[in-house]
Design an enzyme around this catalytic site. Structure first.
Site, PDB file in Angstrom:
ATOM      1  N   ALA A 137       4.937  58.658  20.994  1.00  0.00           N
ATOM      2  CA  ALA A 137       5.952  58.926  22.010  1.00  0.00           C
ATOM      3  C   ALA A 137       6.964  57.785  21.986  1.00  0.00           C
ATOM      4  O   ALA A 137       6.647  56.676  21.546  1.00  0.00           O
ATOM      5  CB  ALA A 137       5.296  59.031  23.381  1.00  0.00           C
ATOM      6  N   GLY A 180       1.289  59.896  20.202  1.00  0.00           N
ATOM      7  CA  GLY A 180       1.776  61.261  20.344  1.00  0.00           C
ATOM      8  C   GLY A 180       2.012  61.943  19.001  1.00  0.00           C
ATOM      9  O   GLY A 180       1.955  63.171  18.908  1.00  0.00           O
ATOM     10  N   GLU A 238      -1.196  63.312  18.054  1.00  0.00           N
ATOM     11  CA  GLU A 238      -1.502  64.419  18.970  1.00  0.00           C
ATOM     12  C   GLU A 238      -0.765  65.705  18.571  1.00  0.00           C
ATOM     13  O   GLU A 238      -1.319  66.798  18.644  1.00  0.00           O
ATOM     14  CB  GLU A 238      -1.152  63.999  20.398  1.00  0.00           C
ATOM     15  CG  GLU A 238      -2.070  62.897  20.894  1.00  0.00           C
ATOM     16  CD  GLU A 238      -1.625  62.292  22.213  1.00  0.00           C
ATOM     17  OE1 GLU A 238      -0.515  61.721  22.269  1.00  0.00           O
ATOM     18  OE2 GLU A 238      -2.377  62.379  23.186  1.00  0.00           O
ATOM     19  N   GLU A 294      -2.567  53.866  22.194  1.00  0.00           N
ATOM     20  CA  GLU A 294      -2.010  53.795  23.554  1.00  0.00           C
ATOM     21  C   GLU A 294      -2.573  52.637  24.372  1.00  0.00           C
ATOM     22  O   GLU A 294      -1.867  52.028  25.178  1.00  0.00           O
ATOM     23  CB  GLU A 294      -2.243  55.125  24.290  1.00  0.00           C
ATOM     24  CG  GLU A 294      -1.366  56.271  23.821  1.00  0.00           C
ATOM     25  CD  GLU A 294      -1.951  57.047  22.649  1.00  0.00           C
ATOM     26  OE1 GLU A 294      -2.954  56.577  22.069  1.00  0.00           O
ATOM     27  OE2 GLU A 294      -1.415  58.109  22.327  1.00  0.00           O
TER      28      GLU A 294
HETATM   29  N1  CAA Z   1       8.817  54.534  20.081  1.00  0.00           N
HETATM   30  C1  CAA Z   1      10.082  54.076  19.952  1.00  0.00           C
HETATM   31  N2  CAA Z   1      10.506  53.370  18.882  1.00  0.00           N
HETATM   32  C2  CAA Z   1       9.600  53.135  17.912  1.00  0.00           C
HETATM   33  C3  CAA Z   1       8.274  53.598  17.981  1.00  0.00           C
HETATM   34  C4  CAA Z   1       7.886  54.337  19.134  1.00  0.00           C
HETATM   35  N3  CAA Z   1       6.634  54.858  19.292  1.00  0.00           N
HETATM   36  N4  CAA Z   1       7.619  53.190  16.875  1.00  0.00           N
HETATM   37  C5  CAA Z   1       8.514  52.506  16.137  1.00  0.00           C
HETATM   38  N5  CAA Z   1       9.699  52.480  16.765  1.00  0.00           N
HETATM   39  C6  CAA Z   1      10.938  51.840  16.301  1.00  0.00           C
HETATM   40  C7  CAA Z   1      10.859  50.345  16.433  1.00  0.00           C
HETATM   41  O1  CAA Z   1      11.170  49.927  17.746  1.00  0.00           O
HETATM   42  C8  CAA Z   1      11.887  49.913  15.419  1.00  0.00           C
HETATM   43  O2  CAA Z   1      13.165  50.082  15.976  1.00  0.00           O
HETATM   44  P1  CAA Z   1      14.263  48.882  15.864  1.00  0.00           P
HETATM   45  O3  CAA Z   1      14.509  48.757  14.390  1.00  0.00           O
HETATM   46  O4  CAA Z   1      15.427  49.426  16.626  1.00  0.00           O
HETATM   47  O5  CAA Z   1      13.621  47.680  16.463  1.00  0.00           O
HETATM   48  C9  CAA Z   1      11.738  50.953  14.308  1.00  0.00           C
HETATM   49  O6  CAA Z   1      11.100  52.080  14.910  1.00  0.00           O
HETATM   50  C10 CAA Z   1      10.870  50.479  13.161  1.00  0.00           C
HETATM   51  O7  CAA Z   1       9.630  50.063  13.708  1.00  0.00           O
HETATM   52  P2  CAA Z   1       9.018  48.596  13.396  1.00  0.00           P
HETATM   53  O8  CAA Z   1      10.105  47.608  13.161  1.00  0.00           O
HETATM   54  O9  CAA Z   1       8.042  48.289  14.489  1.00  0.00           O
HETATM   55  O10 CAA Z   1       8.272  48.885  12.013  1.00  0.00           O
HETATM   56  P3  CAA Z   1       6.971  48.176  11.459  1.00  0.00           P
HETATM   57  O11 CAA Z   1       6.835  48.637  10.056  1.00  0.00           O
HETATM   58  O12 CAA Z   1       7.004  46.720  11.712  1.00  0.00           O
HETATM   59  O13 CAA Z   1       5.755  48.787  12.335  1.00  0.00           O
HETATM   60  C11 CAA Z   1       4.519  50.529  13.428  1.00  0.00           C
HETATM   61  C12 CAA Z   1       5.484  50.157  12.277  1.00  0.00           C
HETATM   62  C13 CAA Z   1       3.159  49.860  13.211  1.00  0.00           C
HETATM   63  C14 CAA Z   1       4.350  52.041  13.449  1.00  0.00           C
HETATM   64  C15 CAA Z   1       5.114  50.029  14.758  1.00  0.00           C
HETATM   65  O14 CAA Z   1       6.458  50.491  14.842  1.00  0.00           O
HETATM   66  C16 CAA Z   1       4.379  50.490  15.980  1.00  0.00           C
HETATM   67  O15 CAA Z   1       3.336  49.959  16.299  1.00  0.00           O
HETATM   68  N6  CAA Z   1       4.944  51.496  16.685  1.00  0.00           N
HETATM   69  C17 CAA Z   1       4.388  51.964  17.915  1.00  0.00           C
HETATM   70  C18 CAA Z   1       3.143  52.817  17.690  1.00  0.00           C
HETATM   71  C19 CAA Z   1       2.560  53.240  19.012  1.00  0.00           C
HETATM   72  O16 CAA Z   1       2.136  52.432  19.801  1.00  0.00           O
HETATM   73  N7  CAA Z   1       2.512  54.574  19.261  1.00  0.00           N
HETATM   74  C20 CAA Z   1       1.991  55.104  20.479  1.00  0.00           C
HETATM   75  C21 CAA Z   1       3.102  55.298  21.466  1.00  0.00           C
HETATM   76  S1  CAA Z   1       2.502  55.721  23.080  1.00  0.00           S
HETATM   77  C22 CAA Z   1       2.150  57.374  22.966  1.00  0.00           C
HETATM   78  O17 CAA Z   1       2.305  57.995  21.946  1.00  0.00           O
HETATM   79  C23 CAA Z   1       1.680  57.977  24.251  1.00  0.00           C
HETATM   80  C24 CAA Z   1       1.194  59.382  24.122  1.00  0.00           C
HETATM   81  O18 CAA Z   1       0.072  59.623  23.714  1.00  0.00           O
HETATM   82  C25 CAA Z   1       2.001  60.472  24.567  1.00  0.00           C
END
Ligand code: CAA
Length: 269
Positions: A76, A121, A124, A144
């Site tokens: 998400a 998400g 999911e 999460e």
């Molecule tokens: N939401 C919004 N933006 C996201 C994102 C997310 N879930 N995941 C990555 N991005 C964005 C980053 O902010 C970044 O944007 P900027 O360049 O503007 O800063 C861009 O995508 C590239 O990401 P990274 O620089 O972080 O890339 P990385 O290679 O260093 O890491 C990653 C990749 C491990 C996937 C890391 O991006 C990450 O941990 N992302 C979040 C994963 C996460 O926690 N997902 C769960 C979300 S909560 C959820 O999903 C709730 C639910 O069940 C409904």
């Protein structure tokens, strides 16, 4: 209500649909955010899957993919969620569940084609698809809890069904990411491929195989499988009996059985 909890289309489509014979490719297209699920993406997924049978009646299978080559979907949209209150978060979760339900309600199989991250998400939404195919470079997880959150788009419901309750608990409580070996071993991923081209090719071949069969039979089977999941044996069995009865009302059943008895190929409608 903030933009994160509503579905306001912008000019660039965040979800694209391409039709290619019996295959529809649905692409989540926000590569700069690793295809994170904003409310707009979720709204588009719900709309597209709800209308696909009408808009593209020749479709026999859908490939759901993420654009950009790094992620299927990284979860998400965390940035958009940061400004939500509890009631808006619940609204977003309901939207995510509706998008997942629209995928499950489509009477043709949907293959999640994962190449890269399928997190939160993103996993999911993949779990709402009928099967997950993935490249060797893929990583899966429900991270999460690292954010003080819990799965909100069906992870606590569908992940246990895919990998078993204990493994789902371990994945959700730790938030750890798993690679392709563990994803295949756990039953989460049905088939693995060395790269994206092989993945899409393999998924297309599966749809072509499905397309040789009766569309009504596949549609009834999907509905029974989806509806019966997680129900007690008696209730699930009743759904199967209803589906079996329904198949006997179809032309395809009469054609398929006649073709077998006449030792010829069936001509399904
Ligand atoms: N939401 C919004 N933006 C996201 C994102 C997310 N879930 N995941 C990555 N991005 C964005 C980053 O902010 C970044 O944007 P900027 O360049 O503007 O800063 C861009 O995508 C590239 O990401 P990274 O620089 O972080 O890339 P990385 O290679 O260093 O890491 C990653 C990749 C491990 C996937 C890391 O991006 C990450 O941990 N992302 C979040 C994963 C996460 O926690 N997902 C769960 C979300 S909560 C959820 O999903 C709730 C639910 O069940 C409904």
């Amino acid at each position: 209500m903030t933009d994160a909890a509503t579905s306001t289309p912008t000019s660039d489509p965040v979800v694209r649909v391409e039709l290619d014979g019996v295959v529809a490719v649905v692409t989540i297209d926000r590569p700069r955010a690793l295809n994170a699920l904003s409310a707009e993406v979720l709204g588009e997924l719900e709309r597209i899957f709800a209308n696909l049978s009408t808009d593209a009646p020749g479709t026999r299978g859908v490939l759901l993919v993420g654009a950009g080559g790094r992620a299927f979907v990284a979860g998400a949209d965390i940035r958009a969620m940061s400004s939500l209150g509890p009631a808006e978060a619940a609204e977003l979760a309901r939207l995510g569940h509706r998008a997942a339900a629209a995928i499950e309600a489509l009477p043709v199989p949907v293959i999640a084609c994962v190449d890269g991250f399928a997190l939160g998400g993103g996993l999911e939404i993949a779990l709402a698809c009928d099967v997950i195919y993935a490249t060797d470079a893929s990583q899966f997880g429900q991270p999460e809890v690292h954010l003080g959150l819990v799965p909100g788009f069906g992870g606590t419901v569908r992940l246990p069904r895919a990998v078993g309750l204990a493994r789902a608990k371990e994945l959700i409580y730790t938030g750890r990411r798993i690679g392709i070996d563990e994803a295949v071993d756990s039953g989460l991923v049905v088939r693995r491929f060395p790269d994206r081209d092989a993945l899409l090719d393999g998924a297309r071949k599966t749809v072509e195989q499905i397309a040789a069969n009766s569309a009504s039979a596949v549609g009834i089977a999907k509905r029974v499988l989806v509806d019966a999941a997680g129900r007690p044996t008696d209730a699930a069995s009743a759904l199967e009996i209803g589906g079996f009865e329904e198949a006997f009302r179809t032309e395809d059943m009469h054609e398929g059985v006649a073709a077998f008895l006449e030792k010829r190929e069936p001509r399904f409608t």
